[in-house]
Design a protein around this motif. Structure first.
Motif, PDB file in Angstrom:
ATOM      1  N   LEU A  53       9.538  -9.105  -0.921  1.00 16.64           N
ATOM      2  CA  LEU A  53       9.048  -7.817  -1.414  1.00 16.64           C
ATOM      3  C   LEU A  53       9.677  -6.679  -0.936  1.00 16.64           C
ATOM      4  CD1 LEU A  53       5.265  -8.919  -1.813  1.00 16.64           C
ATOM      5  CD2 LEU A  53       7.090  -8.576  -3.785  1.00 16.64           C
ATOM      6  N   GLY A  54       9.579  -6.050   0.288  1.00 12.33           N
ATOM      7  CA  GLY A  54      10.033  -4.820   0.734  1.00 12.33           C
ATOM      8  C   GLY A  54      11.561  -4.628   0.548  1.00 12.33           C
ATOM      9  N   LEU A  55      12.306  -5.255   1.179  1.00 10.27           N
ATOM     10  CA  LEU A  55      13.886  -5.093   1.126  1.00 10.27           C
ATOM     11  C   LEU A  55      14.182  -5.641  -0.154  1.00 10.27           C
ATOM     12  CD1 LEU A  55      15.957  -3.800   3.046  1.00 10.27           C
ATOM     13  CD2 LEU A  55      16.260  -6.129   4.012  1.00 10.27           C
ATOM     14  N   GLY A  58      14.639  -3.299  -3.704  1.00 11.16           N
ATOM     15  CA  GLY A  58      15.710  -2.335  -3.999  1.00 11.16           C
ATOM     16  C   GLY A  58      16.829  -3.225  -4.185  1.00 11.16           C
ATOM     17  N   ALA A  59      16.775  -4.374  -4.002  1.00  7.89           N
ATOM     18  CA  ALA A  59      18.054  -5.172  -3.928  1.00  7.89           C
ATOM     19  C   ALA A  59      18.686  -5.521  -5.421  1.00  7.89           C
ATOM     20  CB  ALA A  59      18.111  -6.376  -3.376  1.00  7.89           C
ATOM     21  N   VAL A  60      17.992  -4.966  -6.401  1.00  6.17           N
ATOM     22  CA  VAL A  60      18.418  -5.224  -7.769  1.00  6.17           C
ATOM     23  C   VAL A  60      18.645  -3.774  -8.556  1.00  6.17           C
ATOM     24  CG1 VAL A  60      17.575  -7.647  -8.440  1.00  6.17           C
ATOM     25  CG2 VAL A  60      15.963  -5.603  -8.443  1.00  6.17           C
ATOM     26  N   PRO A 160      -0.547   7.683   1.546  1.00  7.65           N
ATOM     27  CA  PRO A 160       0.178   6.790   2.857  1.00  7.65           C
ATOM     28  C   PRO A 160       0.812   7.907   3.749  1.00  7.65           C
ATOM     29  CG  PRO A 160       1.384   6.236   0.567  1.00  7.65           C
ATOM     30  CD  PRO A 160       0.432   7.339   0.187  1.00  7.65           C
ATOM     31  N   MET A 161       1.272   8.859   3.090  1.00  7.70           N
ATOM     32  CA  MET A 161       1.967   9.591   4.413  1.00  7.70           C
ATOM     33  C   MET A 161       0.939  10.790   5.324  1.00  7.70           C
ATOM     34  SD  MET A 161       5.264   8.969   4.250  1.00  7.70           S
ATOM     35  CE  MET A 161       4.553   7.326   4.222  1.00  7.70           C
ATOM     36  N   VAL A 162      -0.168  11.037   4.455  1.00 11.55           N
ATOM     37  CA  VAL A 162      -1.138  12.128   4.876  1.00 11.55           C
ATOM     38  C   VAL A 162      -2.213  11.794   5.625  1.00 11.55           C
ATOM     39  CG1 VAL A 162      -2.317  14.235   4.482  1.00 11.55           C
ATOM     40  CG2 VAL A 162      -0.180  14.156   3.541  1.00 11.55           C
ATOM     41  N   ALA A 300      20.515 -10.129   1.075  1.00 13.88           N
ATOM     42  CA  ALA A 300      21.122 -10.869   2.471  1.00 13.88           C
ATOM     43  C   ALA A 300      22.387  -9.692   2.831  1.00 13.88           C
ATOM     44  CB  ALA A 300      22.018 -11.968   1.852  1.00 13.88           C
ATOM     45  N   VAL A 301      22.928  -9.044   2.059  1.00 19.95           N
ATOM     46  CA  VAL A 301      23.705  -8.100   2.475  1.00 19.95           C
ATOM     47  C   VAL A 301      23.182  -6.940   3.353  1.00 19.95           C
ATOM     48  CG1 VAL A 301      25.671  -6.178   1.789  1.00 19.95           C
ATOM     49  CG2 VAL A 301      25.369  -8.602   0.601  1.00 19.95           C
ATOM     50  N   ALA A 302      22.023  -6.531   2.797  1.00 28.04           N
ATOM     51  CA  ALA A 302      21.248  -5.642   3.427  1.00 28.04           C
ATOM     52  C   ALA A 302      20.730  -5.874   4.747  1.00 28.04           C
ATOM     53  CB  ALA A 302      20.060  -4.987   2.442  1.00 28.04           C
ATOM     54  N   PRO A 335      19.502   6.630  -2.000  1.00 21.02           N
ATOM     55  CA  PRO A 335      20.139   6.310  -2.913  1.00 21.02           C
ATOM     56  C   PRO A 335      19.006   5.500  -4.008  1.00 21.02           C
ATOM     57  CG  PRO A 335      21.079   4.848  -1.330  1.00 21.02           C
ATOM     58  CD  PRO A 335      20.432   6.022  -0.887  1.00 21.02           C
ATOM     59  N   HIS A 336      18.239   4.789  -3.427  1.00 23.85           N
ATOM     60  CA  HIS A 336      17.159   4.024  -4.124  1.00 23.85           C
ATOM     61  C   HIS A 336      16.529   4.838  -5.013  1.00 23.85           C
ATOM     62  CE1 HIS A 336      14.086   1.050  -4.918  1.00 23.85           C
ATOM     63  NE2 HIS A 336      13.055   1.746  -4.564  1.00 23.85           N
ATOM     64  N   VAL A 337      16.036   6.095  -4.500  1.00 22.74           N
ATOM     65  CA  VAL A 337      15.251   7.268  -5.173  1.00 22.74           C
ATOM     66  C   VAL A 337      16.112   7.587  -6.359  1.00 22.74           C
ATOM     67  CG1 VAL A 337      14.373   9.590  -4.870  1.00 22.74           C
ATOM     68  CG2 VAL A 337      13.808   7.664  -3.318  1.00 22.74           C
TER      69      VAL A 337
HETATM   70  C1  BCR Z   1      21.870  -2.387  -4.373  1.00 24.01           C
HETATM   71  C2  BCR Z   1      22.874  -2.292  -3.102  1.00 24.01           C
HETATM   72  C3  BCR Z   1      22.365  -2.683  -1.986  1.00 24.01           C
HETATM   73  C4  BCR Z   1      20.938  -3.073  -1.554  1.00 24.01           C
HETATM   74  C5  BCR Z   1      19.962  -2.102  -1.480  1.00 24.01           C
HETATM   75  C6  BCR Z   1      18.682  -2.428  -1.072  1.00 24.01           C
HETATM   76  C7  BCR Z   1      18.323  -3.753  -0.585  1.00 24.01           C
HETATM   77  C8  BCR Z   1      17.791  -1.520  -1.075  1.00 24.01           C
HETATM   78  C9  BCR Z   1      16.593  -1.475  -0.617  1.00 24.01           C
HETATM   79  C10 BCR Z   1      15.853  -0.356  -0.728  1.00 24.01           C
HETATM   80  C11 BCR Z   1      14.569  -0.466   0.253  1.00 24.01           C
HETATM   81  C12 BCR Z   1      13.940  -1.505   0.899  1.00 24.01           C
HETATM   82  C13 BCR Z   1      13.641   0.908   0.049  1.00 24.01           C
HETATM   83  C14 BCR Z   1      12.733   0.984   0.866  1.00 24.01           C
HETATM   84  C15 BCR Z   1      11.892   2.124   1.116  1.00 24.01           C
HETATM   85  C16 BCR Z   1      11.240   2.046   2.185  1.00 24.01           C
HETATM   86  C17 BCR Z   1      10.188   3.243   2.389  1.00 24.01           C
HETATM   87  C18 BCR Z   1      10.412   4.541   1.551  1.00 24.01           C
HETATM   88  C19 BCR Z   1       9.570   3.348   3.732  1.00 24.01           C
HETATM   89  C20 BCR Z   1       8.762   4.344   4.313  1.00 24.01           C
HETATM   90  C21 BCR Z   1       7.986   3.971   5.325  1.00 24.01           C
HETATM   91  C22 BCR Z   1       7.556   5.254   6.150  1.00 24.01           C
HETATM   92  C23 BCR Z   1       8.046   6.655   5.988  1.00 24.01           C
HETATM   93  C24 BCR Z   1       6.763   4.835   7.015  1.00 24.01           C
HETATM   94  C25 BCR Z   1       6.117   5.609   8.046  1.00 24.01           C
HETATM   95  C26 BCR Z   1       5.167   5.458   9.192  1.00 24.01           C
HETATM   96  C27 BCR Z   1       4.596   4.418   9.553  1.00 24.01           C
HETATM   97  C28 BCR Z   1       5.240   3.074   9.575  1.00 24.01           C
HETATM   98  C29 BCR Z   1       3.388   4.192  10.305  1.00 24.01           C
HETATM   99  C30 BCR Z   1       2.452   5.467  10.364  1.00 24.01           C
HETATM  100  C31 BCR Z   1       3.368   6.691  10.149  1.00 24.01           C
HETATM  101  C32 BCR Z   1       4.165   6.830   9.056  1.00 24.01           C
HETATM  102  C33 BCR Z   1       3.695   7.276   7.830  1.00 24.01           C
HETATM  103  C34 BCR Z   1       5.406   7.734   9.418  1.00 24.01           C
HETATM  104  C35 BCR Z   1      23.509  -2.822  -0.758  1.00 24.01           C
HETATM  105  C36 BCR Z   1      23.172  -1.627   0.047  1.00 24.01           C
HETATM  106  C37 BCR Z   1      23.271  -4.182   0.007  1.00 24.01           C
HETATM  107  C38 BCR Z   1      24.899  -2.752  -1.386  1.00 24.01           C
HETATM  108  C39 BCR Z   1      25.030  -1.698  -2.285  1.00 24.01           C
HETATM  109  C40 BCR Z   1      24.316  -1.979  -3.522  1.00 24.01           C
END
Ligand code: BCR
Ligand code: FE2
Length: 355
Positions: A53-55, A58-60, A160-162, A300-302, A335-337
């Protein structure tokens, strides 16, 4: 643009959003009532996010805009090297390497500021992820104006940040210091003002005020939008409790995988005609299977890129590794953003008439 098929939306609620509410509520209750969480368990979600899920979420990115604009682009290894998928990968690859590279230089020159930028980016990005759900995965949204949508984004991304900064500043400080120490251990002192009681009080009361105002404005809308408002209120309340009670590393790690990434995966499935058909037929597993197939190659590349980055900072400790991982994630996040913001535009997330 509410997602077309009612059944697809229902499948998403039944198989994704609701089970995740239950999981996060259960974790909150267990942590509140049970013994302290073992340290290694805190890091488990972030460790798993490298593969699940995490990585991958963004891999698509290379397929996302193609599909959003109506192309039936296929994923998988063979397609990566052919036709429109190859061209899109080249364009998105350049975006990743240029923006990721610029951000890496930023980390080397100003690590503390780069950390703050990462928190700000995450605030925006996790807010935009939830905004999509609140306008497109409900029958009729209560967020009728752009101002309401901006407010919802600020609240959802801010949680989640504050809230962890308010509830557990010491763990927050340790994580921030370990990210900054990837480049320069001495630079973490520049973050001290973030952790003063005054900053935390202002940040916490500010976010609480925003949450109340956002829900109050939303509640004054038509009865038809009541279910969407109730969902918003329930999720906002749940996330407040969750981030107040669960230790930040565990809380943010689980949220990253089960909330942000899973919701984005569902959004991607709905862009892929065959996965969407599967969801419309109440079958979520084949849809997830197609996403996974599309995500494997670039995950896998990431992963290889992460291992290369981590090799520069050999370490045995989980907290140092988390610091390196966060720096790595920040390079991908920029870049994902950009991709997700273009997707928001294509899908009309900021055009109240169409969404
Ligand atoms: C397409 C492509 C690719 C891939 C990509 C990817 C794989 C992406 C992913 C993306 C992603 C995967 C994104 C992510 C994001 C994440 C985030 C955004 C996170 C954040 C976090 C934080 C910021 C946290 C912190 C903390 C803690 C942990 C505890 C307490 C305190 C605090 C809150 C500070 C490559 C380069 C191979 C090649 C070219 C094309
Ligand atoms: Fe994301």
């Amino acid at each position: 643009m509410a997602v077309s098929s009612r059944t697809a939306r229902r499948t998403v609620r039944r198989t994704t959003t609701r089970p995740v509410w239950v999981a996060l509520a259960a974790v909150t209750a267990l942590v509140a009532l049970g013994p302290p969480v073992p340290t290694l368990l805190l890091y488990l979600p972030f460790a798993l996010s490298l593969l699940v899920l995490g990585l991958p979420h963004g891999a698509v990115d290379h397929l996302t805009l193609l599909r959003a604009r109506g192309a039936t682009a296929e994923g998988g290894l063979w397609h990566l090297l052919h036709g429109e998928t190859r061209d899109a990968l080249a364009a998105v690859g350049v975006l990743y390497f240029v923006l990721g590279g610029v951000y890496l230089v930023g980390w080397l020159l100003a690590p503390a500021a780069s950390f703050c930028l990462f928190v700000a980016l995450t605030w925006f990005h996790w807010g935009q992820g939830d905004l999509y759900v609140l306008v497109s995965l409900v029958e009729e949204t209560h967020l009728r104006t752009r101002a309401q949508r901006a407010l919802a984004l600020s609240v959802r991304g801010g949680l989640p940040m504050v809230v962890p900064l308010v509830a557990a500043p010491e763990q927050y400080r340790r994580v921030a210091a370990s990210a900054v120490a990837t480049v320069d251990p001495g630079a973490a002192a520049a973050l001290d003002p973030l952790f003063t009681p005054t900053t935390r009080l202002v940040a916490g009361t500010g976010l609480l005020a925003l949450s109340v105002v956002a829900l109050a404005v939303g509640s004054r809308r038509a009865p038809r939008t009541r279910p969407a408002w109730r969902l918003d209120a329930l999720e906002t309340g749940l996330l407040w409790a969750y981030f107040l009670l669960v230790p930040p590393i565990l809380a943010v790690g689980l949220y990253f995988c089960l909330w942000h990434s899973l919701r984005h995966v569902v959004r991607l499935e709905l862009l892929d005609a065959r996965a969407r058909d599967a969801l419309a037929a109440s079958r979520s597993l084949p849809a997830f299977g197609r996403f996974s197939r599309d995500a494997v190659p670039l995950t896998a590349v990431a992963l290889c890129l992460f291992v290369a980055l981590a090799a520069f900072r050999p370490t045995g400790s989980a907290s140092t590794l988390l610091g390196v991982y966060l720096v790595f994630l920040s390079l991908l996040t920029l870049p994902h953003v950009v991709v997700v913001t273009l997707l928001d535009r294509t899908q009309g997330v900021w055009r109240p008439g169409s969404a």
